[in-house]
Design an enzyme around this catalytic site. Structure first.
Site, PDB file in Angstrom:
ATOM      1  N   LYS A 185     -36.568  32.251  -0.418  1.00  0.00           N
ATOM      2  CA  LYS A 185     -36.880  33.568   0.168  1.00  0.00           C
ATOM      3  C   LYS A 185     -35.636  34.445   0.130  1.00  0.00           C
ATOM      4  O   LYS A 185     -35.713  35.643  -0.153  1.00  0.00           O
ATOM      5  CB  LYS A 185     -37.395  33.371   1.600  1.00  0.00           C
ATOM      6  CG  LYS A 185     -37.693  34.648   2.356  1.00  0.00           C
ATOM      7  CD  LYS A 185     -39.183  34.865   2.493  1.00  0.00           C
ATOM      8  CE  LYS A 185     -39.594  36.241   2.978  1.00  0.00           C
ATOM      9  NZ  LYS A 185     -39.048  36.641   4.250  1.00  0.00           N
ATOM     10  N   SER A 253     -38.419  45.276   3.646  1.00  0.00           N
ATOM     11  CA  SER A 253     -37.964  45.312   5.052  1.00  0.00           C
ATOM     12  C   SER A 253     -36.595  45.976   5.157  1.00  0.00           C
ATOM     13  O   SER A 253     -36.324  46.717   6.113  1.00  0.00           O
ATOM     14  CB  SER A 253     -37.924  43.898   5.625  1.00  0.00           C
ATOM     15  OG  SER A 253     -37.130  43.067   4.811  1.00  0.00           O
TER      16      SER A 253
END
Ligand code: NAD
Ligand code: KPL
Length: 306
Positions: A185, A253
């Protein structure tokens, strides 16, 4: 007090977890920063609102401040990566022997810092693809369904609270490879998020910067291998392109943090990758250049660069 969940970090993800657990009847306490924040919560009726598929539902949850004396058996840490260590240190004296501490932070670095502070607790790392944002204080919108992987690299046995997650409708999987998942990730976030900030675009806008993405993926692949994470490196470039296409309409984000004038988690993403590369003497000139460009950009906006 067995069975009680304490939730530290009443923000987007913390409130998403809190409302779903509370809805299922799980006893819990929100742990708020100070008396002022607690008074504000109480003035809002001591409840959180979860907005899911356009429907708002109010859930009543008890709250307390960090300095409440109640012992803690199970703690969900939902602060940003840069706040987690200090926030947990404030609660450390309240943790019972062998308490379970679930760490929801993105990126890497904060989990080890927290675990080092809590030698007598069982720290469980998590990596989540769920999405939530705060519409206002005490009101959270469930913006993207996803999955949460949980694991404890030092103890493969699953904890008993997984049944509670099932009962609460929190999609999850227990994995012995949680560190691999967190690295994977991190690599995805390093290949996508900084470029969306620097090119001022949605994730899909990176399809016009194909060469830059490919170069970063090549360096990240070598870095993951140098760091002993070959499984996290497998087909990284294809996975990055798949995520860019699947989330083409979204802002990353990090883009949203910058757009809203909020501190980013740069130190636990690109910063962590660059430090790991230096430690392993792995040359990553493009990642380092990207890190410098991002720092310059954040500074130009008056944002923190760490
Ligand atoms: P957020 O900023 O919405 O919430 C963090 C909360 O922690 C804030 O309410 C803050 O006041 C609180 N906090 C910080 N220090 C504290 C302290 N000392 N005592 C008490 N409270 C304290 O952040 P978020 O978006 O929920 O993200 C949390 C973590 O989860 C991040 O690492 C993020 O990358 C990760 N994550 C978030 C999402 C998402 O959709 N929001 C998805 C996946 C992963
Ligand atoms: O996780 C992400 C983020 O925005 O933080 C994705 C969607 C994978 C983009 O990096």
């Amino acid at each position: 007090m067995p069975g009680i969940w304490h939730i530290l970090g009443a923000g987007s993800l913390g409130n998403l977890w809190a409302t779903r657990l509370a809805r299922a009847g799980v006893p819990m306490r929100l742990v708020l920063r100070n008396a002022e924040r607690l008074a504000d919560y109480q003035a809002h009726g001591s409840s959180l609102t979860l907005v899911e598929n356009g429907m708002a539902r109010q859930v009543f949850i008890a709250a307390q401040t960090l300095d409440n004396p109640e012992p803690i058996e199970r703690l969900l840490v939902a602060c940003k990566a840069y706040d987690a260590e200090q926030a947990v240190a404030q609660l450390a004296p309240r943790l019972a022997e062998n308490a379970e501490v679930i760490l929801l932070q993105n990126g890497l670095g904060s989990q080890d810092s927290v675990a080092a502070r809590l030698p007598h607790a069982r720290c469980i790392f998590a990596s989540s693809t769920e999405g939530a944002f705060r519409e206002s204080d005490w009101r959270v919108v469930f913006a993207g369904h996803g999955y949460t992987w949980l694991g404890d690299a030092s103890h493969p046995a699953p904890p008993s609270f997984l049944k509670t997650l099932d009962d609460s409708g929190i999609p999850h999987e227990w994995t012995p490879d949680i560190v691999t998942r967190l690295w994977r990730k991190l690599a995805l976030n390093c290949a996508i998020n900084p470029l969306t900030v620097l090119h001022d675009c949605r994730n899909g806008g990176l399809l016009e910067h194909h060469c830059e993405v490919a170069t970063l993926c090549a360096e990240l692949t070598v870095l993951l291998e140098c760091c002993g994470q070959p499984a996290a490196a497998l087909d990284l470039h294809s996975e990055v392109l798949r995520v860019i296409q699947a989330t083409a309409a979204n802002y990353s984000s990090m883009y949203q943090d910058v757009a809203n004038g909020r501190r980013t988690e740069i130190s636990h993403l690109l910063g962590y990758a660059c430090v790991a590369a230096s430690r392993h003497q792995c040359p990553v000139p493009h990642l380092q250049h990207l890190h410098k460009r991002l720092i310059t950009h954040l500074a130009s906006k008056g944002l923190r660069t760490d």
